[in-house]
Design a protein around this motif. Structure first.
Motif, PDB file in Angstrom:
ATOM      1  N   VAL A  83     -43.650 -67.077 -51.440  1.00 45.91           N
ATOM      2  CA  VAL A  83     -44.525 -67.207 -52.766  1.00 45.91           C
ATOM      3  C   VAL A  83     -43.121 -67.371 -53.880  1.00 45.91           C
ATOM      4  CG1 VAL A  83     -45.855 -65.782 -54.393  1.00 45.91           C
ATOM      5  CG2 VAL A  83     -46.104 -65.339 -52.005  1.00 45.91           C
ATOM      6  N   SER A  84     -43.494 -68.671 -54.364  1.00 49.48           N
ATOM      7  CA  SER A  84     -42.359 -69.227 -55.057  1.00 49.48           C
ATOM      8  C   SER A  84     -42.167 -68.460 -56.327  1.00 49.48           C
ATOM      9  CB  SER A  84     -42.575 -70.600 -55.536  1.00 49.48           C
ATOM     10  OG  SER A  84     -43.513 -70.844 -56.181  1.00 49.48           O
ATOM     11  N   ALA A  85     -43.076 -67.820 -56.934  1.00 53.53           N
ATOM     12  CA  ALA A  85     -43.083 -67.095 -58.148  1.00 53.53           C
ATOM     13  C   ALA A  85     -41.922 -65.949 -58.211  1.00 53.53           C
ATOM     14  CB  ALA A  85     -44.266 -66.172 -58.347  1.00 53.53           C
ATOM     15  N   ALA A 323     -49.874 -65.145 -54.088  1.00 48.51           N
ATOM     16  CA  ALA A 323     -49.691 -66.310 -55.098  1.00 48.51           C
ATOM     17  C   ALA A 323     -50.747 -66.338 -55.908  1.00 48.51           C
ATOM     18  CB  ALA A 323     -49.558 -67.497 -54.083  1.00 48.51           C
ATOM     19  N   ALA A 324     -52.090 -66.327 -55.534  1.00 44.02           N
ATOM     20  CA  ALA A 324     -53.173 -66.301 -56.498  1.00 44.02           C
ATOM     21  C   ALA A 324     -53.023 -65.325 -57.584  1.00 44.02           C
ATOM     22  CB  ALA A 324     -54.466 -66.337 -55.700  1.00 44.02           C
ATOM     23  N   GLU A 327     -49.969 -66.558 -60.089  1.00 43.95           N
ATOM     24  CA  GLU A 327     -50.083 -67.964 -60.845  1.00 43.95           C
ATOM     25  C   GLU A 327     -50.439 -67.692 -62.084  1.00 43.95           C
ATOM     26  OE1 GLU A 327     -52.479 -72.293 -60.378  1.00 43.95           O
ATOM     27  OE2 GLU A 327     -52.914 -70.405 -59.033  1.00 43.95           O
ATOM     28  N   MET A 330     -47.688 -66.400 -64.129  1.00 42.70           N
ATOM     29  CA  MET A 330     -46.594 -67.434 -64.244  1.00 42.70           C
ATOM     30  C   MET A 330     -46.903 -68.444 -65.170  1.00 42.70           C
ATOM     31  SD  MET A 330     -43.956 -66.265 -62.624  1.00 42.70           S
ATOM     32  CE  MET A 330     -43.057 -67.469 -63.034  1.00 42.70           C
ATOM     33  N   ARG A 331     -47.966 -68.740 -65.506  1.00 44.41           N
ATOM     34  CA  ARG A 331     -48.692 -69.684 -66.609  1.00 44.41           C
ATOM     35  C   ARG A 331     -48.393 -68.873 -67.842  1.00 44.41           C
ATOM     36  NH1 ARG A 331     -53.411 -70.949 -63.134  1.00 44.41           N
ATOM     37  NH2 ARG A 331     -54.397 -69.572 -64.535  1.00 44.41           N
ATOM     38  N   ARG A 341     -45.311 -77.870 -69.020  1.00 45.03           N
ATOM     39  CA  ARG A 341     -46.087 -77.848 -67.613  1.00 45.03           C
ATOM     40  C   ARG A 341     -47.324 -79.068 -67.740  1.00 45.03           C
ATOM     41  NH1 ARG A 341     -43.221 -75.119 -63.751  1.00 45.03           N
ATOM     42  NH2 ARG A 341     -44.951 -74.688 -62.571  1.00 45.03           N
TER      43      ARG A 341
END
Length: 342
Positions: A83-85, A323-324, A327, A330-331, A341
């Motif tokens: 998970v890149s977050a 990740a969901a 997301e 992170m926004r 973005r």
């Protein structure tokens, strides 16, 4: 909504101390919280890891969660690097956290020792990544032991500073979840040392993958002492065992404490039950209890480790769900910071 985030590093050879100190608590928490349980492989590489072994160790931690009783359908099990977050928010928190805060982290000083100029920068900023782990999911509670309290305080400071700096009410300030007095699980060969995967003797520890016969053999060979088991008079006023008493008979009280933890009893109850008895009799009771509690878990872990595709599928599915959740958080973070973005 009460949401928990917690994780275990995949450093290999999980033992009884890892189970009693963390993983067993995960199972107990899942009925009262929405839980996110992570295999924190990004934290693991703050010190050198053999890449092939890291893959196996990651599966081992995931298998330990499952074998202990964490439900992957009700809760999330995943490994951090999927998970890149975590990495993205960790960098942002590197820019929010202050060097003075990190300089006060005693765990870095303990791990770096005299060679702090040669350790990785990852080890130094580790607490910022831990904050990102927690806050990427807006976790409200974090189970902590003594060694992590300071890091959670830093997480709280980062959440408050981010909200203040960017004039937002974005991150909650997570609360520590104290799970009661932690069981000090010491070596089965030397009660003055913590149980450790690095001890050269396999008989110093019970691993989570030990089968029933191995558990029984290790308990029978565990060091005790020739004296009879004392009564509750050795305990302090609050029911805890004074350090000076523990140091007089470290092996004896280690085995008694393990029994209490596995049986979910207070030490005073165990002393009341076995007062005046010798360790030959007590170790048979401890062996029976350990085999009952740990034997099936070890067998299930071995089965899971032989079914890599199943474990990998659990981690992949959990990473998608994690990740969901991260997301939209992170926004909000990107908007607050001012990242463009598309």
């Amino acid at each position: 909504m009460k949401r928990i985030f917690s994780g275990v590093q995949p450093t290999g050879n999980l033992h009884l101390g890892n189970y009693l100190g963390a993983i067993r608590n995960f199972v107990r928490l899942q009925n009262d919280y929405e839980c996110i349980f992570c295999v924190v492989d990004m934290h693991a590489i703050t010190v050198w890891q053999d890449p092939k072994q890291l893959v196996l160790n990651t599966r081992e931690v995931a298998a330990s969660y499952l074998a202990a009783g964490v439900d992957p359908k009700r809760h999330i099990i995943f490994n951090q690097s999927q998970v890149s977050a975590h990495a993205e928010l960790g960098w942002i928190f590197n820019c929010v956290s202050r060097i003075g805060w990190l300089n006060r982290m005693t765990q870095f000083k303990d791990k770096a020792g005299k060679n702090k100029e040669k350790v990785s920068t990852g080890l130094y900023v580790y607490p910022n990544l831990m904050a990102a782990d927690i806050l990427a999911y807006k976790a409200t509670h974090v189970p902590v032991g003594e060694d992590q309290k300071q890091h959670l305080e830093l997480t709280r400071d980062i959440a408050l500073k981010f909200n203040n700096d960017f004039k937002v009410d974005l991150f909650p300030v997570p609360e520590p979840l104290i799970m009661g007095a932690a069981t000090r699980v010491m070596s089965l060969r030397d009660g003055s040392k913590k149980m450790s995967k690095s001890d050269p003797s396999d008989y110093s520890r019970i691993t989570m993958m030990d089968d029933a016969d191995t558990v029984a053999k290790k308990i029978r060979k565990a060091t005790s002492d020739p004296h009879l088991i004392p009564g509750i008079e050795v305990l302090g006023e609050n029911g805890s065992l004074p350090d000076e008493i523990r140091k007089e008979r470290p092996e004896a009280f280690n085995l008694l404490s393990i029994y209490a933890a596995l049986q979910d009893q207070e030490l005073k109850d165990v002393l009341g039950e076995f007062e005046g008895k010798g360790f030959a009799e007590f170790k048979q009771s401890l062996t029976d209890l350990a085999v009952e509690k740990l034997g099936p878990m070890g067998a299930e872990m071995k089965r899971l480790m032989d079914d890599q595709s199943y474990v990998d599928g659990i981690l992949k599915e959990g990473a998608g769900r994690a990740a969901a959740l991260a997301e939209p958080v992170m926004r909000e973070v990107y908007d607050a910071v001012g990242f463009l973005r598309s």
